[in-house]
Design a protein around this motif. Structure first.
Motif, mmCIF file in Angstrom:
data_model
loop_
_atom_site.group_PDB
_atom_site.id
_atom_site.type_symbol
_atom_site.label_atom_id
_atom_site.label_comp_id
_atom_site.label_asym_id
_atom_site.label_seq_id
_atom_site.Cartn_x
_atom_site.Cartn_y
_atom_site.Cartn_z
ATOM 1 N N MET A 1 0.810 -1.196 0.000
ATOM 2 C CA MET A 1 0.000 0.000 0.000
ATOM 3 C C MET A 1 0.856 1.264 0.000
ATOM 4 S SD MET A 1 -3.062 0.845 -0.197
ATOM 5 C CE MET A 1 -4.585 1.319 0.478
ATOM 6 N N SER A 2 2.080 1.202 0.570
ATOM 7 C CA SER A 2 2.926 2.388 0.596
ATOM 8 C C SER A 2 3.343 2.800 -0.813
ATOM 9 C CB SER A 2 4.152 2.174 1.477
ATOM 10 O OG SER A 2 5.018 1.250 0.886
ATOM 11 N N TRP A 3 3.410 1.829 -1.741
ATOM 12 C CA TRP A 3 3.750 2.172 -3.117
ATOM 13 C C TRP A 3 2.667 3.048 -3.729
ATOM 14 C CZ3 TRP A 3 0.501 1.033 -7.069
ATOM 15 C CH2 TRP A 3 -0.469 0.065 -6.840
ATOM 16 N N LEU A 4 1.417 2.843 -3.331
ATOM 17 C CA LEU A 4 0.316 3.650 -3.852
ATOM 18 C C LEU A 4 0.451 5.098 -3.386
ATOM 19 C CD1 LEU A 4 -2.383 3.921 -5.342
ATOM 20 C CD2 LEU A 4 -3.507 3.269 -3.209
ATOM 21 N N PHE A 5 0.746 5.281 -2.103
ATOM 22 C CA PHE A 5 0.927 6.638 -1.588
ATOM 23 C C PHE A 5 2.152 7.306 -2.229
ATOM 24 C CE2 PHE A 5 -1.470 4.805 2.091
ATOM 25 C CZ PHE A 5 -2.629 5.523 1.850
ATOM 26 N N GLY A 6 3.206 6.526 -2.435
ATOM 27 C CA GLY A 6 4.387 7.052 -3.116
ATOM 28 C C GLY A 6 4.065 7.465 -4.547
ATOM 29 N N ALA A 7 3.280 6.645 -5.247
ATOM 30 C CA ALA A 7 2.873 6.992 -6.619
ATOM 31 C C ALA A 7 2.005 8.241 -6.631
ATOM 32 C CB ALA A 7 2.135 5.823 -7.255
ATOM 33 N N LEU A 8 1.127 8.379 -5.651
ATOM 34 C CA LEU A 8 0.287 9.579 -5.574
ATOM 35 C C LEU A 8 1.125 10.828 -5.282
ATOM 36 C CD1 LEU A 8 -2.837 8.210 -3.672
ATOM 37 C CD2 LEU A 8 -2.680 8.864 -6.089
ATOM 38 N N ALA A 9 2.126 10.692 -4.406
ATOM 39 C CA ALA A 9 3.026 11.816 -4.131
ATOM 40 C C ALA A 9 3.808 12.179 -5.392
ATOM 41 C CB ALA A 9 3.989 11.474 -2.988
ATOM 42 N N GLY A 10 4.257 11.177 -6.139
ATOM 43 C CA GLY A 10 4.951 11.430 -7.401
ATOM 44 C C GLY A 10 4.042 12.084 -8.426
ATOM 45 N N LEU A 11 2.789 11.656 -8.465
ATOM 46 C CA LEU A 11 1.818 12.252 -9.379
ATOM 47 C C LEU A 11 1.582 13.719 -9.033
ATOM 48 C CD1 LEU A 11 -0.286 11.773 -11.672
ATOM 49 C CD2 LEU A 11 -1.916 11.255 -9.856
ATOM 50 N N ALA A 12 1.376 14.003 -7.766
ATOM 51 C CA ALA A 12 1.160 15.395 -7.335
ATOM 52 C C ALA A 12 2.389 16.252 -7.631
ATOM 53 C CB ALA A 12 0.818 15.437 -5.843
ATOM 54 N N ALA A 13 3.576 15.716 -7.343
ATOM 55 C CA ALA A 13 4.802 16.459 -7.624
ATOM 56 C C ALA A 13 4.962 16.688 -9.120
ATOM 57 C CB ALA A 13 6.012 15.710 -7.064
ATOM 58 N N GLY A 14 4.583 15.716 -9.936
ATOM 59 C CA GLY A 14 4.668 15.861 -11.385
ATOM 60 C C GLY A 14 3.739 16.935 -11.916
ATOM 61 N N VAL A 15 2.519 16.978 -11.403
ATOM 62 C CA VAL A 15 1.573 18.015 -11.832
ATOM 63 C C VAL A 15 2.104 19.388 -11.463
ATOM 64 C CG1 VAL A 15 -0.730 18.962 -11.417
ATOM 65 C CG2 VAL A 15 -0.457 16.518 -11.809
ATOM 66 N N LEU A 16 2.581 19.536 -10.231
ATOM 67 C CA LEU A 16 3.141 20.819 -9.813
ATOM 68 C C LEU A 16 4.369 21.186 -10.636
ATOM 69 C CD1 LEU A 16 2.759 20.593 -5.936
ATOM 70 C CD2 LEU A 16 1.432 21.992 -7.526
ATOM 71 N N SER A 17 5.215 20.205 -10.943
ATOM 72 C CA SER A 17 6.397 20.472 -11.771
ATOM 73 C C SER A 17 5.986 20.929 -13.160
ATOM 74 C CB SER A 17 7.265 19.217 -11.880
ATOM 75 O OG SER A 17 7.823 18.885 -10.639
ATOM 76 N N GLY A 18 4.936 20.332 -13.697
ATOM 77 C CA GLY A 18 4.437 20.743 -15.003
ATOM 78 C C GLY A 18 3.969 22.180 -15.012
ATOM 79 N N PHE A 19 3.421 22.633 -13.901
ATOM 80 C CA PHE A 19 3.013 24.027 -13.778
ATOM 81 C C PHE A 19 4.218 24.934 -13.527
ATOM 82 C CE2 PHE A 19 -1.294 22.543 -12.014
ATOM 83 C CZ PHE A 19 -1.863 22.564 -13.275
#
Length: 126
Positions: A1-19
């Protein structure tokens, strides 16, 4: 389950990086506070992550005509040597000092964002 939270953190960081607004900061916080990774290692992971996120974000911004080429050249000319010097300095500093410095930096940026008043010409670019 920790991989899911890590993927979500990576997704959020990616969206912010894109902005273009500090997704790496979120990633470092996730790695150090939640994953208990040491600050220097989290910085290294963040740099590798940045390469993966910067290229598609750069492509998107270039496609939309949002790049100031002269500014890119000046920033790169100053940024590359500063990155090398910063990496060398970080490897010599105590990790506790690095963490405190990063925390102070985050507080300063947060306070500036909360209390900074935008000029009328800044409103148009939002």
């Amino acid at each position: 389950m920790s991989w899911l939270f890590g993927a979500l953190a990576g997704l959020a960081a990616g969206v912010l990086s894109g902005f273009g607004i500090g997704g790496g900061t979120l990633l470092i916080l996730w790695l150090t506070l939640v994953q208990q990774m040491e600050q220097l290692r989290a910085g290294g992971v963040n740099l590798l992550y940045f390469i993966a996120c910067a290229l598609p974000a750069l492509w998107g911004h270039a496609k939309n005509g949002l790049l100031e080429k002269q500014a890119v050249l000046w920033c790169a000319a100053g940024g590359v040597p500063a990155c090398i010097a910063g990496a060398l300095l970080a490897s010599w500093l105590d990790v506790a000092l690095l963490r405190r410095g990063f925390g102070v930096f985050l507080l300063a940026v947060g306070l500036r964002e909360v209390f900074h008043r935008r000029k009328p010409e800044d409103q148009r670019s939002r």
